[in-house]
Design an enzyme around this catalytic site. Structure first.
Site, short mmCIF file in Angstrom:
data_model
loop_
_atom_site.label_atom_id
_atom_site.label_comp_id
_atom_site.label_asym_id
_atom_site.label_seq_id
_atom_site.Cartn_x
_atom_site.Cartn_y
_atom_site.Cartn_z
N ARG A 147 63.03 42.97 58.19
CA ARG A 147 62.35 42.95 56.89
C ARG A 147 60.91 42.46 57.02
NH1 ARG A 147 63.12 39.05 52.18
NH2 ARG A 147 62.56 40.23 50.31
N HIS A 197 57.69 44.42 55.50
CA HIS A 197 56.77 43.81 54.55
C HIS A 197 55.36 43.70 55.12
CE1 HIS A 197 59.48 41.96 51.29
NE2 HIS A 197 60.14 42.94 51.89
N ASP A 220 49.71 45.03 60.78
CA ASP A 220 48.61 44.26 61.37
C ASP A 220 48.88 42.77 61.44
OD1 ASP A 220 48.52 43.60 58.73
OD2 ASP A 220 46.48 44.31 58.36
N ASN A 245 57.97 37.97 48.38
CA ASN A 245 58.12 37.23 49.63
C ASN A 245 58.48 35.76 49.45
OD1 ASN A 245 57.30 39.58 50.93
ND2 ASN A 245 55.16 38.94 51.09
N HIS A 302 69.25 48.31 54.75
CA HIS A 302 70.06 47.43 53.90
C HIS A 302 71.53 47.44 54.31
CE1 HIS A 302 67.09 47.10 50.27
NE2 HIS A 302 66.66 46.52 51.36
N ASP A 318 75.64 44.86 52.36
CA ASP A 318 76.75 45.73 52.73
C ASP A 318 78.00 44.86 52.82
OD1 ASP A 318 78.65 47.33 53.93
OD2 ASP A 318 77.54 47.67 55.77
N THR A 355 80.48 45.69 56.39
CA THR A 355 80.10 45.18 57.71
C THR A 355 78.72 44.53 57.59
OG1 THR A 355 79.20 47.37 58.27
CG2 THR A 355 81.44 46.88 59.01
#
Length: 333
Positions: free
Chosen positions: A61, A65, A73, A93, A192, A247, A250
């Protein structure tokens, strides 16, 4: 499937012959200047995941982001300093994005081994790939040679990071601004399949009236039981920060169960479920179905889209810098 793999091999071959001397990303970028770079990253990501399995999703993630704001960068790693406000303080965030200490430690080790050589943005790209692979997902050759930003964008983080209640139309437009298409949106949404979300992120989904699509096949009708369980877990604002797996089947594995969940009406976020509930033309739904029944197809497309995402507005050549610390530009140290 054979045709798909031939296309995938052709794509990889194309990227593999790019010459890094003119500022493009390339394979084996640190082969001469820091030969142990990828091994150092992989080992320490593995240790971090063994200590905290959720860290795999967190590091993946972080890369996402980062790339969606200013490009890939390393700007997401910068702390607030002077007039520059960190992207860490943006709404998507704050109190949510994690894994910074893992990146800090990897950077420290790389600075000991190869000072001012490996960029923070490349560390994010490698850590994301390793996090997926170490959770039984696909492997891909990360293209390297990024340099680090000298600035951050709080405004950009608030604007470009997709919200958990985004519509399908909004997601498509958001990805398009980054040069990513609908196929990339569907494949990358499969991230996800790992990780967790706070109750506050999906509260709207479980409290709003049921307007989700009911599918023609009885096997995939949405079950109200799932929503009732979530409502009981997130019953009031005191539980807003309680975590639930994205999920439920799993939660620690990188696989294709995310797409199976969508077909069963068990996607956790609104922005997950809209892939099937708001797709009136059927293209997105078909891709979700394809991935639900063919894990290898999803893995190949996910790796391809990660390579594409990882090249968004990269800094190369003499642009930016190689930071000594991922939290600060070199002029501040």
């Amino acid at each position: 499937m054979e045709v798909k793999m031939k296309v995938w091999i052709a794509v990889m071959a194309f990227w593999g012959i790019i010459d890094g001397s003119d500022g493009n990303l390339m394979k084996g970028y640190y082969k001469e200047t820091c030969p142990l770079a990828e091994e150092i990253v992989r080992h320490n990501v593995q240790v971090a995941i063994l200590r905290d399995p959720r860290m795999a999703a967190s590091l993946l993630r972080l890369h996402f982001h980062d790339c969606f704001v200013l490009g890939c960068d390393g700007s997401v790693l910068l702390d607030t300093k002077g007039e520059m406000v960190s992207e860490k303080e943006a709404t998507p965030n704050a109190n949510s994005l994690r894994g910074f200490e893992v990146i800090d430690y990897i950077k420290y080790l790389l600075e000991e081994a190869c000072p001012l050589t490996v960029s923070c943005s490349d560390i994010l790209a490698m850590a994301a790939r390793d996090s997926v692979f170490l959770r039984n997902g696909p492997w891909w050759e990360v293209l390297l040679g990024r340099r680090d930003s000298l600035k951050a964008s709080l405004e950009g983080a608030n604007r470009y990071i997709p919200a958990p209640n985004s519509s399908l139309e909004g997601l498509i437009a958001n990805f398009k601004e980054q040069g990513l298409d609908v196929d990339d949106l569907i494949a990358l949404s499969g991230a996800h399949t790992m990780g967790k979300a706070r109750c506050v992120s999906f509260k709207q989904r479980i409290t709003q009236p049921n307007t989700e699509q009911t599918f023609y096949d009885d096997r995939f009708k949405r079950h109200d039981t799932f929503r009732r369980v979530l409502r009981a877990q997130c019953r009031d604002s005191t539980r807003d920060n309680l975590l639930t797996p994205l999920d439920i089947v799993t939660p620690s594995n990188f696989d294709n169960h995310y797409f199976v969940n969508l077909l069963r009406g068990r996607g956790l976020l609104i922005s997950d479920n809209v892939l099937v509930s708001e797709d009136h033309e059927g293209y997105v739904f078909k891709r979700v179905w394809d991935y639900a029944v063919d894990r290898d197809l999803f893995f190949a497309d996910f790796a391809e889209s990660m390579l594409k995402m990882g090249s968004i507005n990269v800094l190369t050549g003499v642009d930016g810098e190689i930071r000594k610390s991922c939290r600060f530009v070199n002029a501040w140290i």
